[in-house]
Design a protein around this motif. Structure first.
Motif, short mmCIF file in Angstrom:
data_model
loop_
_atom_site.label_atom_id
_atom_site.label_comp_id
_atom_site.label_asym_id
_atom_site.label_seq_id
_atom_site.Cartn_x
_atom_site.Cartn_y
_atom_site.Cartn_z
N LEU A 1 3.70 5.45 5.99
CA LEU A 1 3.37 5.76 4.52
C LEU A 1 1.89 6.18 4.35
O LEU A 1 1.46 7.13 3.72
CB LEU A 1 3.61 4.52 3.60
N LYS A 2 1.07 5.82 5.06
CA LYS A 2 -0.42 5.89 5.19
C LYS A 2 -0.60 7.53 5.54
O LYS A 2 -0.86 8.32 5.02
CB LYS A 2 -1.29 5.35 6.17
N GLU A 3 0.44 7.80 6.61
CA GLU A 3 0.22 9.33 7.19
C GLU A 3 0.84 10.28 5.94
O GLU A 3 0.24 11.22 5.60
CB GLU A 3 1.07 9.37 8.46
N ALA A 4 2.15 9.83 5.35
CA ALA A 4 2.68 10.60 4.42
C ALA A 4 1.58 10.84 3.26
O ALA A 4 1.49 11.84 2.49
CB ALA A 4 3.88 10.13 3.95
N TYR A 5 0.88 9.85 2.87
CA TYR A 5 -0.25 9.67 1.75
C TYR A 5 -1.13 10.37 2.18
O TYR A 5 -1.71 11.46 1.22
CB TYR A 5 -0.60 8.23 1.42
N ARG A 6 -1.54 10.39 3.23
CA ARG A 6 -2.69 11.45 3.72
C ARG A 6 -2.53 12.96 3.74
O ARG A 6 -3.08 13.82 3.15
CB ARG A 6 -3.10 11.05 5.11
N LEU A 7 -1.20 13.20 3.99
CA LEU A 7 -0.65 14.64 3.84
C LEU A 7 -0.36 15.01 2.56
O LEU A 7 -0.49 16.29 2.28
CB LEU A 7 0.62 14.76 4.72
N ASP A 8 0.06 13.85 1.55
CA ASP A 8 0.24 14.50 0.15
C ASP A 8 -0.33 13.34 -0.72
O ASP A 8 0.76 12.50 -0.96
CB ASP A 8 2.00 14.53 0.30
N PRO A 9 -1.39 13.31 -0.91
CA PRO A 9 -2.10 12.18 -1.96
C PRO A 9 -1.40 12.15 -3.16
O PRO A 9 -1.74 11.46 -3.84
CB PRO A 9 -3.67 12.39 -1.73
N ASN A 10 -0.85 13.39 -3.60
CA ASN A 10 -0.30 13.54 -5.15
C ASN A 10 1.10 13.00 -5.17
O ASN A 10 1.37 12.82 -6.44
CB ASN A 10 -0.71 15.03 -5.46
N ASN A 11 1.52 12.69 -4.30
CA ASN A 11 2.99 12.30 -4.17
C ASN A 11 2.96 10.75 -4.84
O ASN A 11 2.73 9.65 -4.30
CB ASN A 11 3.74 12.23 -2.90
N VAL A 12 3.34 10.46 -5.93
CA VAL A 12 3.70 9.43 -6.66
C VAL A 12 4.60 8.28 -6.09
O VAL A 12 4.20 7.15 -5.96
CB VAL A 12 3.77 9.50 -7.88
N THR A 13 5.59 8.72 -5.70
CA THR A 13 6.51 7.95 -5.01
C THR A 13 6.02 7.45 -3.76
O THR A 13 5.99 6.02 -3.60
CB THR A 13 7.96 8.62 -4.71
N ILE A 14 5.36 7.83 -2.78
CA ILE A 14 4.60 7.42 -1.73
C ILE A 14 3.54 6.30 -2.01
O ILE A 14 3.53 5.37 -1.34
CB ILE A 14 4.23 8.53 -0.76
N ARG A 15 2.83 6.96 -2.99
CA ARG A 15 1.64 5.93 -3.22
C ARG A 15 2.15 4.76 -4.02
O ARG A 15 1.64 3.63 -3.58
CB ARG A 15 0.80 6.69 -4.48
N LYS A 16 3.35 4.61 -4.63
CA LYS A 16 3.83 3.38 -5.13
C LYS A 16 4.39 2.81 -3.95
O LYS A 16 4.10 1.32 -3.82
CB LYS A 16 5.17 3.69 -6.13
#
Length: 141
Positions: free
Chosen positions: A34-49
């Protein structure tokens, strides 16, 4: 799995957390995904949640573990003498029945090991264990 696929990282994290049997190792791997996915797409609300939810869950688990296991290895909890039940009958302390049995079993075990080492010709170990047996027997009285 290409590292740039955020959806794949998110789904793998979900798959790791889904089974009831998933533990700390799976949580760590899911957090990493999830941290890697967030790093790649910090605007993705689903990943952030999902990442926030996981971090909160880990924090709650850590707190629960801390309260559950605090004092587990304190000297007080391991000291046999702290489990002596005191009754004022003639000024003598009476040891709880279960503890007395445990000490007698300990004494017997030491004595059996002592005899075994004596048969094997290891006199020094035999004497040490015989002494430990005697001490355990005295404590069970």
């Amino acid at each position: 799995l290409k590292p740039s696929f955020t959806k794949a990282l998110y789904r793998r994290a979900q798959a790791r957390l889904l089974p009831v049997s998933s533990g700390a190792m799976e949580m760590e791997l899911a957090e990493k995904d999830l941290k890697e996915a967030y790093r790649l797409d910090p605007n993705n609300v689903t990943i952030r949640k999902e990442l926030r939810k996981l971090l909160e869950q880990k924090s709650k688990q850590k707190l629960a573990d801390k309260t559950t296991y605090s004092g587990l290895f304190d000297k007080k909890s391991l000291d046999f003498d702290k489990h002596i039940e005191k009754e004022n009958r003639g000024g003598e302390n009476r040891i709880c029945y279960e503890e007395k049995q445990a000490r007698q079993a300990e004494s017997q075990l030491y004595m059996e090991l002592s005899k075994k080492y004596e048969r094997e010709g290891q006199e020094e170990k035999s004497k040490e264990l015989a002494k430990a047996s005697k001490i355990a027997a005295e404590r069970s009285v």
